[in-house]
Scaffold this motif. Structure first.
Motif, short mmCIF file in Angstrom:
data_model
loop_
_atom_site.label_atom_id
_atom_site.label_comp_id
_atom_site.label_asym_id
_atom_site.label_seq_id
_atom_site.Cartn_x
_atom_site.Cartn_y
_atom_site.Cartn_z
N HIS A 75 -1.44 -2.97 -18.17
CA HIS A 75 -1.07 -4.36 -17.90
C HIS A 75 0.22 -4.77 -18.59
N VAL A 76 0.38 -4.45 -19.84
CA VAL A 76 1.56 -4.86 -20.60
C VAL A 76 2.83 -4.26 -20.01
N TYR A 77 2.71 -3.15 -19.32
CA TYR A 77 3.88 -2.42 -18.82
C TYR A 77 4.07 -2.56 -17.32
N ASP A 78 3.49 -3.58 -16.71
CA ASP A 78 3.63 -3.76 -15.26
C ASP A 78 5.09 -3.77 -14.83
N TYR A 79 5.93 -4.45 -15.57
CA TYR A 79 7.36 -4.50 -15.26
C TYR A 79 8.07 -3.23 -15.77
N ALA A 80 7.73 -2.80 -16.96
CA ALA A 80 8.46 -1.69 -17.60
C ALA A 80 8.37 -0.40 -16.79
N LEU A 81 7.22 -0.11 -16.21
CA LEU A 81 7.04 1.15 -15.48
C LEU A 81 7.99 1.27 -14.29
N TYR A 82 8.39 0.14 -13.73
CA TYR A 82 9.22 0.14 -12.52
C TYR A 82 10.47 -0.73 -12.72
N TRP A 83 11.01 -0.74 -13.91
CA TRP A 83 12.09 -1.67 -14.28
C TRP A 83 13.27 -1.59 -13.33
N GLY A 121 4.69 7.55 -10.55
CA GLY A 121 4.65 7.25 -9.14
C GLY A 121 3.90 5.95 -8.91
N ALA A 122 3.59 5.66 -7.67
CA ALA A 122 2.89 4.42 -7.33
C ALA A 122 2.02 4.66 -6.10
N SER A 123 0.74 4.37 -6.24
CA SER A 123 -0.22 4.58 -5.16
C SER A 123 -1.22 3.43 -5.15
N ALA A 129 -4.66 1.78 -4.41
CA ALA A 129 -6.05 2.19 -4.22
C ALA A 129 -6.76 1.22 -3.28
N ALA A 130 -7.94 1.61 -2.85
CA ALA A 130 -8.71 0.80 -1.91
C ALA A 130 -9.12 -0.54 -2.49
N ASP A 131 -9.21 -0.63 -3.83
CA ASP A 131 -9.62 -1.89 -4.44
C ASP A 131 -8.46 -2.85 -4.65
N GLY A 132 -7.26 -2.49 -4.19
CA GLY A 132 -6.11 -3.38 -4.29
C GLY A 132 -5.33 -3.27 -5.58
N THR A 133 -5.61 -2.26 -6.39
CA THR A 133 -4.85 -2.05 -7.62
C THR A 133 -3.82 -0.95 -7.42
N LEU A 134 -2.80 -0.95 -8.26
CA LEU A 134 -1.76 0.06 -8.20
C LEU A 134 -2.10 1.17 -9.19
N ARG A 135 -2.09 2.40 -8.72
CA ARG A 135 -2.42 3.54 -9.57
C ARG A 135 -1.15 4.33 -9.89
N ILE A 136 -1.06 4.79 -11.14
CA ILE A 136 0.18 5.37 -11.64
C ILE A 136 0.03 6.84 -12.05
N GLY A 177 0.81 -1.21 0.00
CA GLY A 177 0.00 0.00 0.00
C GLY A 177 0.84 1.26 0.00
N GLY A 178 0.19 2.34 0.39
CA GLY A 178 0.89 3.61 0.50
C GLY A 178 1.06 4.34 -0.82
N ASN A 179 1.70 5.48 -0.75
CA ASN A 179 1.90 6.33 -1.90
C ASN A 179 3.38 6.66 -2.05
N ALA A 180 3.83 6.76 -3.28
CA ALA A 180 5.20 7.19 -3.56
C ALA A 180 5.17 8.06 -4.80
N PRO A 181 5.75 9.25 -4.75
CA PRO A 181 5.75 10.13 -5.91
C PRO A 181 6.69 9.63 -6.99
N ALA A 182 6.51 10.14 -8.19
CA ALA A 182 7.35 9.74 -9.32
C ALA A 182 8.83 10.00 -9.05
N ALA A 183 9.12 10.99 -8.22
CA ALA A 183 10.52 11.31 -7.92
C ALA A 183 11.26 10.14 -7.27
N ARG A 184 10.51 9.20 -6.69
CA ARG A 184 11.14 8.05 -6.06
C ARG A 184 11.37 6.89 -7.04
#
Length: 370
Positions: free
Chosen positions: A344-352, A316-318, A320-327, A287-294
């Motif tokens: 979905h296709v970029y689940d790994y790429a966004l946070y490589w 960034g990465a946040s 949500a209450a439904d258990g999904t990651l918001r970008i 959970g939690g929130n992290a800004p794109a700067a991280r």
């Protein structure tokens, strides 16, 4: 509604293999018509016990000839100075979209070509590992995930048996003191959840798991984690735990995705509603929130996923209450962002780069606790 989410995934893959369809919202009936095989399930014998001794049944493994897709690196990346002493078992996502068979033949050229690309784009996160093994398998066609037909379950079972056999070969090749990391995406993660429950939980092997990256498929903390025998990773220096998330923009409607999971998981016997694990790849916790700067760097690939640039602060990465990651609003990643804000296709790429660091950190934690 569940099948519409899965159609989105299929749409992306179809585009990826050259079928430039118009970007539109197709009804459920057309989804089934487009992707579900019309014939009966073709019963096939299990692969020979020693089948995975054949190097041709692997996208990646030690000692392979030719280029290793796992060693691919994006532009702007500085190679790791020291290898991570761990062995990684990676299961690739669905790359067989045809209706001719319920399971993709091992000699299908399109599925093999795209499988190579998916391993390069995703498993390269683990490129610093001492070893990375990525099996080819008779994957269930995408149509097996958009129908309730009994053939769908048969197709998924066949795919699982291949991966389980490959996993046995992988484990047999490892020194008894080497940590193991499990990783997958989409169908690969769907299979890994079952593999951990059936072949790892309650065995000595469980003590050797440094981490399990079950990315691109939901993990229910009440239903899945107890059967897997591993806790969720709730801090960045933890080992022997599970990481899982699915990436969406802030305004995405994820109800279809949650409904899709319920189709395959069945009604929960646990008290209360499902509670989905949302690992935050930028904090290493839940959970939690992290800004794109991280974000130390995501990759923005070209249209063929052959080249990419490492881009700091991509998203960034946040959770949500439904258990999904918001970008956030979502970056321009090219033609394969799915409708409805689904990345979905970029689940790994966004946070490589963040995942690469997370992997090294959890293996180090495993080695420290021994």
């Amino acid at each position: 509604m569940a099948r519409k989410f899965l159609y989105f995934v299929a749409f992306c893959t179809v585009v990826f293999i050259g079928g430039r369809l118009a970007l539109a919202f197709y009804p459920e009936q057309l989804t089934r018509l487009s992707f579900t095989p019309g014939g009966q399930f073709e019963a096939q014998p299990d692969l020979a016990a020693n089948a995975y001794a054949n190097p041709d049944l692997w996208f990646a493994r030690p000692g392979m000839s030719g280029s290793n897709p796992v060693q691919w690196q994006p532009e702007g990346f500085r190679p790791d100075p020291v290898p991570v002493d761990a062995a990684v078992f990676f299961v690739h996502p669905t790359t067989y979209l045809k209706k001719a068979h319920w399971n993709g033949p091992l000699d299908d050229p399109d599925a093999r070509r795209i499988g190579q690309v998916m391993v390069r784009a995703n498993a390269s996160v683990f490129g610093a590992a001492r070893e990375v093994w990525a099996p080819r398998y008779r994957q269930a066609t995408f149509g097996a995930f958009v129908t309730d037909a009994p053939e769908a379950r048969q197709a998924q079972d066949l795919a699982y048996r291949d991966v389980a056999l490959a996993f046995d070969a992988f484990v047999a090749a490892q020194p008894a003191d080497r940590p193991i990391v499990l990783a997958g995406h989409s169908q690969g993660s769907f299979i890994l959840k079952r593999l951990v429950a059936e072949k790892v939980a309650g065995t000595p092997l469980a003590q050797r798991i440094a981490a399990a990256y079950i990315i691109g498929w939901l993990v229910d903390t009440r239903r899945d984690l107890p059967s897997m025998g591993l806790p969720a990773c709730d801090r960045p220096e933890q080992s022997g735990c599970v990481i899982s998330y699915l990436s969406f923009t802030d305004n995405a409607d994820t109800a279809m995705m949650r409904d899709a999971y319920e189709r395959f998981a069945g009604k929960s016997d646990a008290a209360g509603a499902a509670s989905y694990l949302c690992s935050n790849p930028l904090t290493g916790g839940i959970g939690g929130n992290a800004p794109a700067a991280r974000n130390p760097g995501g990759i923005v690939p070209d249209a063929k996923f052959e080249q990419a640039r490492l881009t700091a602060a991509l998203v960034g990465a946040s959770c949500a209450a439904d258990g999904t990651l918001r970008i956030g609003s979502g970056p321009d990643m090219g033609p394969f962002v799915l409708p409805g804000g689904n990345y979905h296709v970029y689940d790994y790429a966004l946070y490589w780069q963040a995942l690469r660091q997370d992997f090294a950190r959890r293996v180090a934690a495993w080695q420290t606790r021994r």
